[in-house]
Design an enzyme around this catalytic site. Structure first.
Site, mmCIF file in Angstrom:
data_model
loop_
_atom_site.group_PDB
_atom_site.id
_atom_site.type_symbol
_atom_site.label_atom_id
_atom_site.label_comp_id
_atom_site.label_asym_id
_atom_site.label_seq_id
_atom_site.Cartn_x
_atom_site.Cartn_y
_atom_site.Cartn_z
ATOM 1 N N ALA A 33 0.848 -1.199 0.000
ATOM 2 C CA ALA A 33 0.000 0.000 0.000
ATOM 3 C C ALA A 33 0.878 1.242 0.000
ATOM 4 O O ALA A 33 2.086 1.146 -0.193
ATOM 5 C CB ALA A 33 -0.933 -0.016 1.204
ATOM 6 N N ASN A 34 0.277 2.410 0.199
ATOM 7 C CA ASN A 34 1.046 3.660 0.267
ATOM 8 C C ASN A 34 0.413 4.570 1.317
ATOM 9 O O ASN A 34 -0.591 4.209 1.939
ATOM 10 C CB ASN A 34 1.112 4.326 -1.107
ATOM 11 N N ARG A 35 0.974 5.738 1.514
ATOM 12 C CA ARG A 35 0.591 6.601 2.638
ATOM 13 C C ARG A 35 -0.627 7.481 2.381
ATOM 14 O O ARG A 35 -0.950 8.336 3.193
ATOM 15 C CB ARG A 35 1.754 7.521 3.018
#
Ligand code: CTP
Ligand code: CA
Length: 230
Positions: A33-35
């Site tokens: 995933a990412n932020r």
């Protein structure tokens, strides 16, 4: 229960907004995933609905509440998001704020991956490219939204990368932001953007994500007003 007709310049316009990260599974309990928090996209959906638009928010996993009057369709992976967006009825506007994972694990284990012993590591991760939703939406077709707006998340050379990205994706506008850690934009409450259109580059001051959303929604309604067939 939204405001009066003259304050709803986007009444009757269908808008799709993508938002949030995507989660790309490795196995039933792990993902890449990412932020992204989804805040900027949710704020844009809210601001567009405030101007009377009929907004569908296609959202990756976030902690946010659905904005009032906005239909939220949750999704998990880039492929889910693409299928959802491309399956919607024709839209007048698309705003792609989602931080779609560019890559996903080449395969997803059916069961949780297990260690044989404390020092065991899995084989190096093999990744494959995800579909590009913004590029798909931007392709010329009878049902292409009249205005397709992309975001450009960059950590350096923001303006030149974003101008190149607009051309590469085929979208009409790019909202470019600097997401390097020092700016505290990704996951934070504020944003500082450049709006890149066919007419050039507008530099907006740093402001809250809600203010960016309001100003972008007004730019979109101005764009429709400027079209003679509005
Ligand atoms: N986007 C998308 N689908 C993808 C990747 C990106 O719809 N698979 C959209 C994003 O929602 C955003 C725009 O494309 O509106 C640009 O995303 P960004 O990550 O900045 O650009 P990329 O083209 O993926 O290039 P890179 O990450 O290499 O800078
Ligand atoms: Ca990307």
């Amino acid at each position: 229960q939204r405001v009066r007709q003259e304050e709803t310049p986007l009444a009757g316009k269908k808008v799709v907004v993508t938002a949030g990260p995507t989660h790309e599974p490795l196995d039933p309990v792990r993902y890449l995933a990412n932020r992204s928090s989804g805040r900027q996209g949710y704020a844009i959906a809210d601001a567009l609905a405030d101007l009377g638009a009929d907004v569908t928010l296609v959202s990756g996993p976030t902690e946010l509440r659905a904005p009032a009057g906005v239909e939220v369709i949750p999704c998990e992976t880039a492929r889910d998001m693409q299928a959802t967006v491309m399956g919607l009825p024709p839209q007048d506007v698309a705003v792609c704020t989602a931080a779609v994972a560019d890559w996903r694990p080449a395969s997803e284990a059916n069961q949780k991956m297990k260690k044989k012993d404390r020092s065991d590591v899995p084989a190096p991760l093999s990744l494959v490219a995800n579909p590009d939703i913004l590029a798909d939406l931007s392709m010329p077709s009878a049902s292409r939204p009249r205005l397709v707006v992309g975001f450009a998340a960059e950590t350096e050379n923001v303006e030149s990368y974003a101008i190149a990205k607009r051309a590469r994706k085929g979208c009409d506008w790019i909202v470019a932001n600097d997401v390097s850690p020092a700016t505290n934009v990704m996951g934070g409450l504020e944003n500082q953007i450049l709006l890149i259109t066919q007419d050039g580059v507008e530099y907006w001051p740093r402001m809250t994500k809600e203010e960016v959303a309001r100003r972008l929604a007004l730019s979109i309604s101005d764009w429709f007003c400027s079209k003679s067939d509005f």
